[in-house]
Design a protein around this motif. Sequence first.
Motif, mmCIF file in Angstrom:
data_model
loop_
_atom_site.group_PDB
_atom_site.id
_atom_site.type_symbol
_atom_site.label_atom_id
_atom_site.label_comp_id
_atom_site.label_asym_id
_atom_site.label_seq_id
_atom_site.Cartn_x
_atom_site.Cartn_y
_atom_site.Cartn_z
ATOM 1 N N ALA A 198 -11.644 36.522 -39.934
ATOM 2 C CA ALA A 198 -12.261 37.841 -40.035
ATOM 3 C C ALA A 198 -11.819 38.579 -41.296
ATOM 4 O O ALA A 198 -12.610 39.296 -41.907
ATOM 5 C CB ALA A 198 -11.930 38.675 -38.800
ATOM 6 N N ALA A 199 -10.563 38.394 -41.692
ATOM 7 C CA ALA A 199 -10.077 39.028 -42.920
ATOM 8 C C ALA A 199 -10.835 38.504 -44.135
ATOM 9 O O ALA A 199 -11.068 39.239 -45.098
ATOM 10 C CB ALA A 199 -8.573 38.772 -43.077
ATOM 11 N N ARG A 200 -11.234 37.244 -44.092
ATOM 12 C CA ARG A 200 -11.995 36.658 -45.196
ATOM 13 C C ARG A 200 -13.448 37.118 -45.173
ATOM 14 O O ARG A 200 -14.056 37.384 -46.207
ATOM 15 C CB ARG A 200 -11.972 35.131 -45.131
ATOM 16 C CG ARG A 200 -10.616 34.485 -45.263
ATOM 17 C CD ARG A 200 -10.712 33.018 -45.672
ATOM 18 N NE ARG A 200 -11.639 32.241 -44.870
ATOM 19 C CZ ARG A 200 -11.268 31.319 -43.981
ATOM 20 N NH1 ARG A 200 -9.967 31.093 -43.776
ATOM 21 N NH2 ARG A 200 -12.158 30.629 -43.316
ATOM 22 N N GLU A 201 -14.030 37.211 -43.965
ATOM 23 C CA GLU A 201 -15.463 37.398 -43.853
ATOM 24 C C GLU A 201 -15.887 38.841 -43.586
ATOM 25 O O GLU A 201 -17.028 39.189 -43.892
ATOM 26 C CB GLU A 201 -15.990 36.523 -42.709
ATOM 27 C CG GLU A 201 -15.785 35.039 -42.935
ATOM 28 C CD GLU A 201 -16.378 34.170 -41.858
ATOM 29 O OE1 GLU A 201 -16.371 32.947 -42.005
ATOM 30 O OE2 GLU A 201 -16.874 34.720 -40.837
ATOM 31 N N GLY A 202 -15.004 39.648 -43.034
ATOM 32 C CA GLY A 202 -15.404 41.005 -42.680
ATOM 33 C C GLY A 202 -14.536 42.076 -43.295
ATOM 34 O O GLY A 202 -14.569 43.231 -42.877
#
Length: 345
Positions: free
Chosen positions: A335-339
């Motif tokens: 999620a840190a990478r994508e959002g």
Amino acid sequence: MSGNRPIGRRGLLGTMAAAGVAGFVPGRPARAQRAGAWEAWKARFLAPDGRVIDQLQDGASHSEGQGYGMLIAQAFGDRSAFAAMDGWAARVLDIRGDGLMAWRWQPGATPAVADRATATDGDLFRAWALLRAERQSGWAEAAGRAGRIAEALAARCLAPDPRAPAEPLLAPAAESPRDSQGVLFNPSYVMSRALRELGAAFDSPALIRAADHGETVLRELTEGGLVPDWTLVTPPGFRAAEGYSTHHGYDALRVALYLVWSGRRDHPAVAARAQLPAAEGGVPTVVQRDGTVLTRSSYPGYAALNALVTCRPQPSTPSEEPYYPATLGLMAEVAAREGDSCPHG
């Protein structure tokens, strides 16, 4: 679906909430520990046949674990692990004939799948993982398979909101209680990014509307305090669902994770979770809706989730923790990478 299932699964972690982590390696670079987190997860929780094992549940496996594992495998580019987990789910849990999985397999039981009820989050994540595998990764074995699950979710796992019948609520199971007097609702099942991407891919406006309305319901719940694990949506409003947790606990931990992953960091449910203070005992894991902390945990997966929500750097992720925090930690990293929408200086 058993009414006590989610309480029992998460409640077991409460007995270990303050436990330390034996696998942390002081001095080892955090990036190196994160890079090995997926391999460590597979070594501890993935059987050679593709079954995801929840050791705190006597080695049982759940549709949730298969869906989560497939999603994380796709995000880490691990095609063989993805195929193994998908294959096991298709052979063992996808036995209902409607595209949805039975929620639990128990070792040593006869039959091993005694309850064919579903769990919506497992099916949602499996469908999303298959869609991503086909469209992002180009894995041919996933081609054309997410649509059947998405269609079943729209047909069997949406229920009219008794307060506004034109608006769909995401039900926690195909069989869960829902009628004009009340709909059982688990806020942590609303993964709006997955619902929107599946809805767009398969021309299902109902799934997209369920994402939109789900975020609205989460906002409404936050007006009364922290989002609870479970609630009953009735014509007059929300009320406690008998036999289900009303705390902001192990289920509700996922609400802020999914909102951030969906690009909704500005949602009030994220802000409410971010205000919970971390302390020497670790991250709050079970909290009354008024903010009173009942239990904390020092497991690094919960720390990773807390870092995501509070816009702090992702911590290292040692391997010696149970299935649930280890899995949430990996999802927080994805999620840190994508959002990610944290301010960067």
